[in-house]
Design a protein around this motif. Structure first.
Motif, mmCIF file in Angstrom:
data_model
loop_
_atom_site.group_PDB
_atom_site.id
_atom_site.type_symbol
_atom_site.label_atom_id
_atom_site.label_comp_id
_atom_site.label_asym_id
_atom_site.label_seq_id
_atom_site.Cartn_x
_atom_site.Cartn_y
_atom_site.Cartn_z
ATOM 1 N N GLU A 33 8.239 5.071 6.271
ATOM 2 C CA GLU A 33 7.819 6.266 5.996
ATOM 3 C C GLU A 33 8.841 7.215 4.769
ATOM 4 O O GLU A 33 9.995 6.894 4.879
ATOM 5 C CB GLU A 33 8.096 7.563 7.217
ATOM 6 N N ASP A 73 0.765 -1.312 -0.006
ATOM 7 C CA ASP A 73 -0.215 0.008 -0.027
ATOM 8 C C ASP A 73 0.932 1.108 -0.080
ATOM 9 O O ASP A 73 1.907 1.347 0.571
ATOM 10 C CB ASP A 73 -0.728 -0.011 1.311
ATOM 11 N N ASP A 128 4.649 6.992 1.537
ATOM 12 C CA ASP A 128 5.060 5.832 2.593
ATOM 13 C C ASP A 128 4.541 4.520 2.257
ATOM 14 O O ASP A 128 3.578 4.378 1.024
ATOM 15 C CB ASP A 128 3.827 6.123 3.907
ATOM 16 N N SER A 144 3.019 10.820 1.884
ATOM 17 C CA SER A 144 3.665 10.784 3.228
ATOM 18 C C SER A 144 3.512 12.188 3.627
ATOM 19 O O SER A 144 3.346 13.028 3.261
ATOM 20 C CB SER A 144 5.312 10.596 2.959
ATOM 21 N N HIS A 203 4.439 -3.874 8.692
ATOM 22 C CA HIS A 203 5.380 -2.918 8.463
ATOM 23 C C HIS A 203 4.911 -1.649 7.923
ATOM 24 O O HIS A 203 4.266 -1.667 6.954
ATOM 25 C CB HIS A 203 6.760 -3.574 7.534
ATOM 26 N N ALA A 204 5.404 -0.657 8.386
ATOM 27 C CA ALA A 204 5.427 0.919 7.578
ATOM 28 C C ALA A 204 6.598 1.419 7.498
ATOM 29 O O ALA A 204 7.254 1.892 8.581
ATOM 30 C CB ALA A 204 4.174 1.432 8.339
ATOM 31 N N GLN A 251 3.655 0.429 2.922
ATOM 32 C CA GLN A 251 2.734 -0.346 4.018
ATOM 33 C C GLN A 251 2.614 -1.622 3.612
ATOM 34 O O GLN A 251 1.918 -1.933 2.686
ATOM 35 C CB GLN A 251 1.581 0.327 4.485
#
Length: 266
Positions: free
Chosen positions: A107, A63, A98, A67, A104-105, A100
């Protein structure tokens, strides 16, 4: 009028450059797929010396969200940007994104390019993910299709000095020639004065040679030497040999003292 090709390549450095590749390219994060494409493009942002991948946004499996972190602009005084410079330092127009995946994500780990010649293409932070070209893992950065390495044994006499002190000397170096970089003279360990050098914690990874370890003068200062203990198979000829930054030391070849070259490692 004849044109020197290296000058053409250097003249293009301030521009956004790209080259499509036919390789299947995949990336993952923590075992989760991030992208899978056969339409990747190698991108060199202005002033960047090595490429990274951009892929069609439609081939990104993670995804993406705009940001909150603003895309950073590299300072004008930074004439060139090397792999050591952060992905977030952009020199082209676009939007930070960002990334995703479940659990986990990251930036601003992606960047949507605004260039009309690259519509729908998204750059991914190479260091943030695990990468495959076809089924082979790749490290550091993608290989530059316009870069070549030749490793050739030589009988030239080589001496490396620093402020008048001899660091190493050889009559049988191995010379590594790499596109747009000075020749690197690799010497046997026994030809190096280890009493005047100290190992540092620095390491780096090269997609052509492997992982290098570094040494600095025992008296202090920046790293001046490096070695690949276990290089990649195509660079096996330099395994365990030691090279010195010509940019930071004085190099004599066949008795002639060479000027220090202008390179990103000066």
């Amino acid at each position: 009028m004849a044109t020197r090709i290296s000058h053409l390549l250097n003249q293009a450095l301030p521009t956004l450059r790209y080259e499509p590749t036919s390789k299947r390219v995949r990336a993952s994060l923590g075992g989760q797929p991030v992208l899978d494409t056969t339409h990747a493009v190698l991108i060199w942002e202005p002033r960047r010396t090595v490429p990274i991948y951009a892929v069609p946004e439609t081939d990104v499996l993670a995804d993406l969200a705009e940001s909150r972190a603003e895309a950073m602009r590299a300072p004008d005084e930074a004439m060139v940007l090397t792999p050591d410079d952060a992905f977030a330092l952009h020199t082209s127009d676009g939007t930070a994104l960002d990334v995703q995946v479940p659990g986990h994500a990251l930036e601003a780990a992606a960047f949507r390019l605004a260039d009309p010649d690259l519509p729908g293409m998204v750059l991914l932070d190479f260091r943030a993910f695990d990468w495959l070209e076809e089924d082979q893992p790749i490290h550091a950065h993608p290989r530059d299709p316009f870069c070549r390495i030749d490793i050739i044994p030589s009988s030239r006499a080589v001496r490396v000095e620093l402020e008048g002190m001899v660091l190493a000397e050889s009559a049988h170096p191995v010379v590594l020639f790499e596109t747009l970089l000075p020749p690197r003279y690799y010497l046997r360990s026994a030809e190096v004065r280890w009493d005047v050098l100290v190992a540092t914690e620095t390491s780096s990874m090269c997609p052509y040679k492997g992982t290098a370890n570094y040494w600095a003068p025992a008296s202090g200062g920046r790293n001046v030497a490096w070695s690949y203990a276990k290089p990649l198979p195509e660079s096996a000829a330099i395994a365990g040999l030691v090279a010195f930054y010509h940019e930071r030391t004085d190099l004599l070849v066949d008795g002639h003292r060479l000027g220090r070259p202008d390179s990103p490692f000066r």
